[in-house]
Design an enzyme around this catalytic site. Structure first.
Site, short mmCIF file in Angstrom:
data_model
loop_
_atom_site.label_atom_id
_atom_site.label_comp_id
_atom_site.label_asym_id
_atom_site.label_seq_id
_atom_site.Cartn_x
_atom_site.Cartn_y
_atom_site.Cartn_z
N HIS A 71 0.84 -1.19 0.00
CA HIS A 71 0.00 0.00 0.00
C HIS A 71 0.88 1.25 0.00
O HIS A 71 1.97 1.26 0.57
CB HIS A 71 -0.97 0.01 1.18
N ASP A 73 -0.24 4.39 0.96
CA ASP A 73 -0.61 5.41 1.95
C ASP A 73 0.07 5.13 3.29
O ASP A 73 0.48 3.99 3.58
CB ASP A 73 -2.12 5.49 2.13
N ASP A 103 6.44 0.91 7.36
CA ASP A 103 5.07 0.54 6.99
C ASP A 103 4.59 1.41 5.83
O ASP A 103 3.94 2.42 6.04
CB ASP A 103 4.16 0.71 8.20
N GLU A 135 -5.18 1.79 2.29
CA GLU A 135 -5.15 0.60 3.15
C GLU A 135 -5.30 0.98 4.61
O GLU A 135 -5.98 0.29 5.38
CB GLU A 135 -3.83 -0.17 2.92
N GLU A 136 -4.65 2.07 5.00
CA GLU A 136 -4.57 2.44 6.42
C GLU A 136 -5.92 2.86 7.00
O GLU A 136 -6.07 2.90 8.22
CB GLU A 136 -3.55 3.56 6.62
N GLU A 163 3.91 -6.34 4.17
CA GLU A 163 3.78 -5.68 5.47
C GLU A 163 5.02 -5.95 6.32
O GLU A 163 5.72 -6.95 6.11
CB GLU A 163 2.53 -6.19 6.21
#
Length: 382
Positions: A71, A73, A103, A135-136, A163
């Site tokens: 991801h 974001d 992350d 995603e977050e 991740e």
């Protein structure tokens, strides 16, 4: 750590892709970078066009490739006591500091930095990049991209979601549902409680019921469960209501999440919650017929279930060990699995550093990710 990896990490971290912002500047940079190496990208825009997913293929359009998923974001830095610029990579004491280093931009950056090497090796099976947005805040972006992967690329043998797992194989994660409940009561002077319906106090009873459901899960937890904590959790994170201490509150809203174990269904908790809410309504509406309790679902991402498969075996081989683990947070892996992909989580950095002020990744983790990618390229070239 290779210079090209550091350069790409620095580039990606430099884009302020906090979820409230557009990620298009980063996505366009990646698109243009891949184009310089003859790799075509496909963008899947958000409904409002302010953000986009990107997927691209390095190598031949044949089955049996591997998807590298990440991801774009990151979480906000507001109010956090950073000692470095969050969007400028700072190298210090064997670590790279910056929002998203852990992350999870480092995983994507290492893969992108190795594109020239992937091409030079003459891959017989492809490496697919799959970069998502939002995603977050609820794994909102990935589903539309996954739809396109299903329809547009030859079926891959594995999806690796990068991740921060300290380069360990994560074979299961919890799911998440995010909900918002609004209570509408009836205002009156606080000395005349018989004339009012307190939205705040009603909400407090609902919050207590949510906690009671989690307490039941805790009491009945399977001691053999490897998740920490080993049960489905329910948590209220935000609550707003009332106008003054001497006014019976008319409105109160609270947001909560349900993080389900694989095999558990969050809908059962919502059903119980709504049944309890319905027991409160008659007394509320006897005073004010307009009184109400409503709940909306803001996000829903499924858990990842441990199903074995080729993705796990691949990561075992690339990492050189067969250790597996599970994680309590949600990720996009469950969404890939739901669409029939064989998927595992594995990426550099520790989740302990994610979302923190002075977020960092150990340089040795970046190096481990580089070795992982090199072994992956060797495997797909043979």
């Amino acid at each position: 750590m290779k210079p090209q990896s550091l350069e790409m990490i620095t580039r990606l971290v430099g884009f302020d892709t906090v979820s409230r912002n557009s990620n298009l500047e980063l996505i366009h940079y990646v698109r243009d970078y891949l184009a310089t190496h003859g790799v075509q990208s496909h963008l899947v825009a958000s409904p409002d066009g302010a953000k986009a997913n990107l997927f691209a293929t390095v190598g031949p359009q044949v089955e049996g490739g591997v998807v590298l998923s990440g991801h774009t974001d990151v979480v906000p830095v507001d109010g956090q006591p950073w000692t470095t610029d969050p969007f400028t990579v700072t190298e210090k004491d064997g670590r790279l500091y910056g929002r998203g280093t852990c992350d999870m931009k480092a995983f994507t950056a290492v893969g992108l930095a190795m594109v020239p090497d992937f091409i030079a090796r003459g891959l017989k099976r492809p490496i697919h990049f799959a970069l998502s947005y939002d995603e977050e805040i609820g794994c909102f972006g990935a589903p539309s991209m996954i739809d396109r992967l299903v329809s547009d690329i030859p079926k891959p043998s594995a999806v690796i979601v990068g991740e921060p797992t300290s380069m360990r194989s994560i074979v299961a994660h919890k799911g998440i549902a995010v909900l918002r409940t609004t209570v509408i009561g009836h205002e009156a002077h606080s000395s005349q409680v018989q004339r009012g319906v307190s939205a705040v106090m009603t909400a407090a009873r609902l919050v207590a019921f949510i906690e009671d459901m989690m307490a039941e899960n805790k009491a009945n937890a399977d001691p053999g469960c490897t998740f920490v904590p080993p049960y489905t959790t329910l948590h209220v994170g935000v609550m707003q209501g009332g106008t003054a201490v001497n006014i019976i509150s008319r409105a109160c809203t609270f947001s909560w999440d349900i993080r389900t174990l694989p095999g558990d269904d969050w809908h059962t908790y919502l059903t119980r919650f709504q049944a309890f809410a319905n027991t409160l309504l008659p007394a509320m509406q006897a005073i004010s017929p307009q009184a109400s309790i409503t709940t909306e679902v803001l996000a829903d991402a499924p858990p990842l279930q441990d199903q074995g498969g080729e993705a796990q075996e691949l990561v075992f081989d690339l990492c050189g060990h067969r250790h597996t683990d599970v994680v309590p947070y949600a990720a996009e892996a469950g969404q890939f699995q739901e669409r029939g992909f064989d998927v595992v989580l594995c990426g550099p950095g520790s989740i302990d550093q994610a979302h923190q002020p002075d977020e960092y990744i150990d340089i040795e983790q970046v190096s481990a990710c580089e070795q992982f990618m090199e072994k992956l390229a060797d495997r797909l070239a043979n």
